[in-house]
Design a protein around this motif. Sequence first.
Motif: not given
Length: 347
Positions: A34, A29-30, A4, A255, A25-26, A251-252
């Motif tokens: 991010a 996410q961690t 990633h 990112y 990538l989406v 959070e998303q």
Amino acid sequence: MMKHEALIDRLAQTHTLTLAEYEVLVAGQTPALAAYAAQRADALRRAVYGTDVYVRGLIEVSSVCRNDCYYCGLRRSNAACERYTLTDAQILECCEAGYGYGFRTFVLQGGEGVFTAAHVCALVREIKARWPDCAVTLSLGEYPTADYAAMRAAGADRYLLRHETADPAHYARLHPAGMSFENRMRCLRDLKALGFQTGCGFMVGSPGHTPQTLAQDLKFVETFQPEMCGIGPFLPQKDTPMGKEPPGSAEQTLYLLSLLRLIRPNLLLPATTALGTAAQDGRERGILAGANVVMPNLSPVEVREKYALYDGKICTGEESAQCRDCLARRMEAIGFRIVTARGDIRQ
Ligand code: 5AD
Ligand code: FES
């Protein structure tokens, strides 16, 4: 190096990935990933814009709307929504106040189908005549090509029209049959061809979205090359058909802001009110994740509650000057500064 992180590095260098890679990538996410994306995005944004944050005075000109989007509190079927339309004199007073606060961009945003093109043109001409050093951004929905051309000829500089989602099937889930994905795309192509600095954008976490639909949004931004892109978490509005759906995540959103910055280093990317609503420090974290624009509310305080796209919207009780000062403080606290400038895209 992890797979990633390697994709993030490649995106930072080439500004392109395949749809499948965006999806990886989406979905991958961690918190650590991010943070890594934010660090790369911050570096790219600083290289283009330094620590400048552009400010736009947002004037919510009308809560009337002919559309019936399932997620939006202004949808025409929402009988609980109080409708108002500002007079030209009220809009000009907002600009006057905003000019005094150092704003050099005014955004006229409202529900669709309220103002005729001739009315919009007259307003734009008046604003440009009174404050020639200011940019005017319109965010008034879909119009025929000729109307957009007239608005551009009247002097409008920018146009915001979120695409909402780049996946036609998902678009059909968010909107009633009368609204067409194809017409949305036609509008965006028109705006760009007419020379508007054009903004698209989408909601994060809208009901039914997946890593695949968000990957399509990223690919769309990569190929469409907008000057601006507004994103924010979906937030339920209780009087809409989607009022019981879970909210999108801050959070998303953060990112995705970072990924958008990596896709387009000079993109005008706002830390939106929805992000500031989803998390108390959402706008600051948006800037730190790669955004470079904030849009304080310049609308008259007495109408603010009525422009209820979603529940819990911040800044409905504050005067314009309070929002201006609040945002200036928030930006300074994280090492950025609001600048008095039109804030056009840097090439
Ligand atoms: N949650 C988050 N954003 C919303 N918008 C409309 N309704 C909502 C909601 N419930 C966004 C749409 C629209 C912009 C003006 O506000 O993306 O384009
Ligand atoms: Fe409106 Fe903080 S920006 S109160």
